[in-house]
Write an enzyme that holds these catalytic residues in place. Structure first.
Site, mmCIF file in Angstrom:
data_model
loop_
_atom_site.group_PDB
_atom_site.id
_atom_site.type_symbol
_atom_site.label_atom_id
_atom_site.label_comp_id
_atom_site.label_asym_id
_atom_site.label_seq_id
_atom_site.Cartn_x
_atom_site.Cartn_y
_atom_site.Cartn_z
ATOM 1 N N CYS A 272 40.764 52.879 54.236
ATOM 2 C CA CYS A 272 40.999 52.763 52.787
ATOM 3 C C CYS A 272 41.766 51.476 52.483
ATOM 4 O O CYS A 272 41.556 50.837 51.452
ATOM 5 C CB CYS A 272 41.817 53.946 52.296
ATOM 6 N N HIS B 202 41.065 40.762 42.879
ATOM 7 C CA HIS B 202 41.544 40.641 41.493
ATOM 8 C C HIS B 202 40.580 41.270 40.482
ATOM 9 O O HIS B 202 40.920 41.471 39.331
ATOM 10 C CB HIS B 202 41.771 39.159 41.170
ATOM 11 N N ASP C 217 45.062 44.029 38.847
ATOM 12 C CA ASP C 217 45.601 42.858 38.158
ATOM 13 C C ASP C 217 47.006 42.549 38.670
ATOM 14 O O ASP C 217 47.603 43.325 39.418
ATOM 15 C CB ASP C 217 45.512 42.994 36.627
#
Ligand code: CAO
Length: 312
Positions: A229, A285, A289
């Site tokens: 993960c 990104h 954020d």
């Protein structure tokens, strides 16, 4: 003469020389025939075998830059400068290189740096290790980092996610598997520790020791490296102050760790010596954020600075 007529058609606009049946075959495989530079048929006609070879090349060499307009690095003859020797890259290095290039080209990556005060954590770790009898596995700080990271991921689900192939949605994971980058003589491999949230620090230490030993002996199975993960790349045993690890896609973030160092820290009245651990978070990104990345790291830092929080 207009600008348009001056432009030389590139591989994407070139009219390919191929029969309708070959075009159909290529379409079925998702191949744009215009990207096959020359065919092996008469006058450069593209044949079925050319389409097959193209697919084979893409699959085996991982040509990711096709169509991206990225100029390749020219071959250089080094012989005028001195003696050289050719060393073949290991299979792991070749595959890792392809994967890293793919990620580098596809993901807009940002790296954020932070420091955690691990003075208390280190005192606890030393106390635990002092209780261990001869032959018992010692615990490194990495085990606490794994636990603290998962606790932060539980608070920030977008870090435990992958972006769907169409880039339109997030696939949120309800399990917590952590990949650990392990340095081996043949290159970097990333075994995965599964369901970390349900395991103790001691269990994690044993599992990582087993998996990193297996990795160094080249005995990891593909299944040992799947289902991660988020990944941790820890260079702390070697040194460093900061680096910018590359996300192990389809994961969306990776945590880099370098060497903890005693530093004078201002507590409002005086400088006190504290053990500070440098942390580097690289994230995709498109998914995370800047503010979210900073909040995630603030939480991770809190977890490491006061590991009682891991009980909450
Ligand atoms: N600060 C200070 N000391 C640290 C530290 C840190 N951040 N991290 C580890 N150490 C110390 C350990 O406590 C241990 O000390 P002792 O020998 O006194 O017990 C020593 O350094 C060696 O630790 P280790 O590296 O063997 O163990 P680990 O659990 O920290 O890491 C593993 C295990 C498998 C991650 C590591 O061996 C490894 O392979 N690291 C390289 C990963 C890599 O190449 N990453 C780059 C990938 S590019 O993105």
């Amino acid at each position: 003469m207009t600008i348009e007529t001056l432009q030389v058609p590139d591989s994407t606009t070139r009219i390919a020389h191929a029969s309708p049946s070959v075009r159909l075959f290529a379409r079925e495989l998702g191949v744009d025939v215009a990207k096959i530079k020359t065919g092996s048929g008469r006058k450069g006609r593209i044949l079925k075998d050319d389409v097959k070879n193209f697919v084979k090349k893409v699959m085996t060499e991982g040509i990711v830059a096709i169509g991206a307009g990225i100029p390749s690095i020219p071959a250089v003859d080094f012989s005028p400068f001195g003696e050289t020797e050719i060393q073949k890259l290991s299979k792991i290095k070749r595959l890792t290189g392809q994967n890293l290039t793919r990620v580098w080209l596809n993901l807009p990556l940002v790296t954020y740096h932070e420091e955690a005060d691990i003075t208390d954590m280190e005192a606890f770790r030393n106390a635990l290790n002092a209780e261990k009898t001869n032959g018992e596995l010692k615990i490194t700080g990495l085990m606490f980092i794994i636990k603290a990271l998962v606790a932060a991921m539980q608070q920030f689900p977008s870090f435990n996610a992958s972006l769907s192939a169409d880039g339109e949605s997030l696939i949120l994971k309800k399990y917590f598997n952590i990949g650990i980058a392990v340095d081996t003589p043949n290159g970097l491999v990333v075994p995965v520790l599964r369901n970390v949230n349900n395991k103790s620090i001691n269990e994690l230490a044993v599992e990582l020791a087993e998996k990193s030993e297996k990795a160094r002996l080249g005995k990891l199975l593909p299944a040992d490296m799947q289902g991660g993960c988020m990944t941790i790349s820890s260079l702390g045993g070697i040194g460093g102050t900061a680096f910018t690890p590359i996300v192990n896609a389809p994961e969306v973030a990776i945590l880099g760790v370098t060497r903890a160092k005693m530093q004078p820290v201002w507590n409002g009245k005086e400088f006190v010596p504290r053990l500070m651990l440098p942390l580097d978070l690289t994230y995709d990104h498109r998914v995370i954020d800047g503010a979210e990345g900073a909040r995630f790291m603030a939480t991770l830092k809190q977890n490491l600075s006061d590991i009682r929080r891991l009980l909450l």
